[in-house]
Design a protein around this motif. Structure first.
Motif, PDB file in Angstrom:
ATOM      1  N   PHE A  77       9.406   7.918  -6.707  1.00 41.45           N
ATOM      2  CA  PHE A  77       8.607   6.715  -6.379  1.00 41.45           C
ATOM      3  C   PHE A  77       8.059   7.234  -4.959  1.00 41.45           C
ATOM      4  N   SER A  78       8.945   7.484  -4.058  1.00 40.67           N
ATOM      5  CA  SER A  78       8.438   7.742  -2.480  1.00 40.67           C
ATOM      6  C   SER A  78       7.319   8.961  -2.821  1.00 40.67           C
ATOM      7  N   GLY A  79       7.472   9.867  -3.603  1.00 44.15           N
ATOM      8  CA  GLY A  79       6.570  10.911  -3.744  1.00 44.15           C
ATOM      9  C   GLY A  79       5.108  10.168  -4.212  1.00 44.15           C
ATOM     10  N   TYR A  80       5.137   9.243  -5.101  1.00 45.41           N
ATOM     11  CA  TYR A  80       3.944   8.635  -5.519  1.00 45.41           C
ATOM     12  C   TYR A  80       3.294   7.898  -4.360  1.00 45.41           C
ATOM     13  N   LEU A  81       4.045   7.290  -3.608  1.00 48.64           N
ATOM     14  CA  LEU A  81       3.624   6.664  -2.370  1.00 48.64           C
ATOM     15  C   LEU A  81       3.008   7.577  -1.455  1.00 48.64           C
ATOM     16  N   ILE A  82       3.466   8.725  -1.079  1.00 49.67           N
ATOM     17  CA  ILE A  82       3.087   9.537  -0.140  1.00 49.67           C
ATOM     18  C   ILE A  82       1.557  10.174  -0.850  1.00 49.67           C
ATOM     19  N   LYS A  83       1.723  10.408  -2.191  1.00 53.48           N
ATOM     20  CA  LYS A  83       0.505  10.737  -2.927  1.00 53.48           C
ATOM     21  C   LYS A  83      -0.636   9.781  -2.770  1.00 53.48           C
ATOM     22  N   ALA A  84      -0.322   8.596  -2.803  1.00 57.07           N
ATOM     23  CA  ALA A  84      -1.554   7.423  -2.393  1.00 57.07           C
ATOM     24  C   ALA A  84      -1.779   7.167  -1.273  1.00 57.07           C
ATOM     25  N   LYS A  85      -1.062   7.515  -0.247  1.00 56.80           N
ATOM     26  CA  LYS A  85      -1.144   7.291   1.114  1.00 56.80           C
ATOM     27  C   LYS A  85      -2.125   8.467   1.578  1.00 56.80           C
ATOM     28  N   LEU A  86      -2.104   9.792   1.008  1.00 58.10           N
ATOM     29  CA  LEU A  86      -2.963  10.673   1.256  1.00 58.10           C
ATOM     30  C   LEU A  86      -4.331  10.818   0.530  1.00 58.10           C
ATOM     31  N   ARG A  87      -4.167   9.857  -0.705  1.00 58.67           N
ATOM     32  CA  ARG A  87      -5.289   9.734  -1.335  1.00 58.67           C
ATOM     33  C   ARG A  87      -5.810   8.486  -1.679  1.00 58.67           C
ATOM     34  N   PRO A  88      -6.208   7.650  -0.439  1.00 61.29           N
ATOM     35  CA  PRO A  88      -6.568   6.143  -0.825  1.00 61.29           C
ATOM     36  C   PRO A  88      -7.140   5.537  -2.064  1.00 61.29           C
ATOM     37  N   SER A  89      -7.816   6.664  -2.743  1.00 64.62           N
ATOM     38  CA  SER A  89      -8.362   6.092  -3.962  1.00 64.62           C
ATOM     39  C   SER A  89      -7.515   6.026  -4.970  1.00 64.62           C
ATOM     40  N   TYR A  90      -6.196   6.750  -4.984  1.00 70.95           N
ATOM     41  CA  TYR A  90      -5.405   6.583  -5.972  1.00 70.95           C
ATOM     42  C   TYR A  90      -4.621   5.330  -5.793  1.00 70.95           C
ATOM     43  N   THR A  91      -4.513   4.513  -4.668  1.00 69.71           N
ATOM     44  CA  THR A  91      -3.671   3.496  -4.514  1.00 69.71           C
ATOM     45  C   THR A  91      -4.363   2.559  -5.347  1.00 69.71           C
ATOM     46  N   ALA A  92      -5.507   2.233  -5.606  1.00 70.42           N
ATOM     47  CA  ALA A  92      -5.864   1.166  -6.719  1.00 70.42           C
ATOM     48  C   ALA A  92      -5.924   1.875  -8.163  1.00 70.42           C
TER      49      ALA A  92
END
Length: 247
Positions: free
Chosen positions: A232-247
């Motif tokens: 899950f931490s990996g997914y969060l880092i990915k989302a932080k680096l790629r803001p469009s992934y957050t939504a």
């Protein structure tokens, strides 16, 4: 009806309102999301769809609370399945309502019914213990639905393992004659029955309920909290680096 407050994070509309805003007399599906279910849903499209189609998706895990804070800068409150269970029982007791428990063993259900008779004497309770198997047959689903619909509860509590309970609740929503929330709350059945003890309030308030469960059942819970915590931490880092992934 009050428009429920939600926040979009990691592709899910997470409930951010207070439980008193959960509507009465309206059939809705209430599911929960935590770091474990998020990770599983990333590999299970049907599970992900079921979570996304929930009318209310509770942030049942400190991981989701942290994700919303870190990715969106918003502060939300963790709401566990046990929290909505307790809230709805209080409301049903006040209103002389009814609830139905579907899932778990007959022994567990008997303990739940005995406790409710003591804690919430105004609540009418029904239950059904389905076969213990990965997938129900068409005939088995028909029997379950008939049991629920004959009782016509104000609230239906579904207690099976994730992702089975979430998929089942969404899939059969329209066929169920329920005059209120259909809540997939899994482990809460065991907590309330007393067959599994929930970590104390101090750990809950500190956001460390997961740690308490890990200490009690390390062999069963290490993968959920440690292994999937890293994933899950990996997914969060990915989302932080790629803001469009957050939504």
């Amino acid at each position: 009806m009050h428009k429920l407050s939600k926040i979009l994070c990691l592709g899910y509309e997470v409930f951010t309102d207070t439980l008193d805003k959960v509507p009465k007399g309206k059939k809705i599906v209430v599911n929960t999301i935590n770091q474990y279910s998020y990770c599983i849903a990333e590999k299970d499209k049907q599970f992900k769809k079921s979570l996304q189609e929930s009318d209310i998706l509770l942030p049942d895990g400190i991981g989701i609370v942290v994700a919303v804070k870190w990715l969106l800068g918003k502060k939300i409150k963790k709401i566990a399945g046990a929290d909505i269970h307790e809230f709805l029982l209080h409301r049903l007791n006040k209103d002389h309502g009814s609830c139905f428990y579907m899932g778990a063993s007959k022994t567990t259900l008997n303990k739940i019914e005995a406790r409710i008779a003591k804690d919430y004497p105004n609540v009418k309770v029904g239950s059904y213990s389905p076969p213990f198997k990965k997938v129900f047959s068409k005939e088995e689903n028909a029997i379950i639905i008939k049991e629920v619909n004959t009782f016509k509860p104000d609230v239906l509590f579904v207690g099976m393992t994730a992702p089975k309970q979430e998929k089942w609740s969404v899939k059969h929503k329209e066929a169920l004659n329920v005059n209120g929330p259909i809540c997939a709350i899994g482990a809460v059945f065991d907590f309330y029955a007393g067959t599994v003890k929930r970590p104390n309030k101090t750990l809950q308030n500190m956001g460390l309920e997961w740690f308490g469960r890990l200490l009690k059942e390390p062999k069963r819970m290490w993968r959920r909290y440690i292994y999937y915590g890293v994933i899950f931490s990996g997914y969060l880092i990915k989302a932080k680096l790629r803001p469009s992934y957050t939504a």
